[in-house]
Design an enzyme around this catalytic site. Structure first.
Site, mmCIF file in Angstrom:
data_model
loop_
_atom_site.group_PDB
_atom_site.id
_atom_site.type_symbol
_atom_site.label_atom_id
_atom_site.label_comp_id
_atom_site.label_asym_id
_atom_site.label_seq_id
_atom_site.Cartn_x
_atom_site.Cartn_y
_atom_site.Cartn_z
ATOM 1 N N CYS A 259 -2.804 2.145 4.430
ATOM 2 C CA CYS A 259 -2.432 1.234 5.521
ATOM 3 C C CYS A 259 -1.107 0.530 5.225
ATOM 4 C CB CYS A 259 -3.573 0.220 5.691
ATOM 5 S SG CYS A 259 -3.183 -1.186 6.737
ATOM 6 N N CYS B 294 -1.183 -3.245 5.447
ATOM 7 C CA CYS B 294 -1.938 -3.779 4.295
ATOM 8 C C CYS B 294 -1.027 -3.914 3.083
ATOM 9 C CB CYS B 294 -3.113 -2.872 3.942
ATOM 10 S SG CYS B 294 -4.349 -2.722 5.248
#
Length: 107
Positions: free
Chosen positions: A31, A34
Site C-alpha cells: 500500500c 501506508c
C-alpha cells in the site's frame, strides 16, 4: 517509545490491557499511502513517548483483527481508550491531527 508490531498473540496485552490511549495503524506492505503514513506514525510514537501506545497491524498477516475493526481501506488509523474505539481516520493523516486526537483522549 517504539512502534509496536501487533498480531493476534500480543493484541489483548498491548491494546486492551492498558490505561493509555492507543493508536493502531492498519497497513500492508503493498500500500503506497501506508508507506507515506508509516514515518508519520513513527514520529508520533517518538514524540508521545510512554504517554500513549502506538502500534502497527499488517492487515495481510492479521485479517481477522482487521475484520474485527471493520477495516475496509488502508491506511486506517484507530484510536482506543480503555479498550473502546474513540476515533478513526481513513487515509494518510497528518502528524498534528494524530497528536491532537491522542492528547485529547488522554486529557
Amino acid at each position: 517509545m517504539d512502534v509496536i508490531t501487533l498480531n493476534r498473540n500480543n493484541f489483548n496485552q498491548v491494546v486492551l490491557n492498558t490505561d493509555k490511549p492507543v493508536l493502531i495503524d492498519f497497513w500492508a506492505t503493498w500500500c503506497g499511502p501506508c508507506r507515506m503514513q508509516g514515518p508519520i506514525v513513527e514520529e508520533v510514537a517518538e514524540e508521545l513517548g510512554d504517554t500513549a501506545t502506538v502500534a502497527k497491524l499488517n492487515v495481510d498477516e492479521n485479517p481477522e483483527l482487521a475484520a474485527q475493526f471493520s477495516v475496509m481501506s488502508i491506511p486506517t488509523l484507530v484510536f482506543l481508550k480503555d479498550g473502546k474505539i474513540v476515533g478513526q481516520r481513513v487515509g494518510v493523516t497528518p502528524k498534528a491531527e494524530l497528536l491532537s486526537i491522542l492528547r485529547s483522549v488522554n486529557a
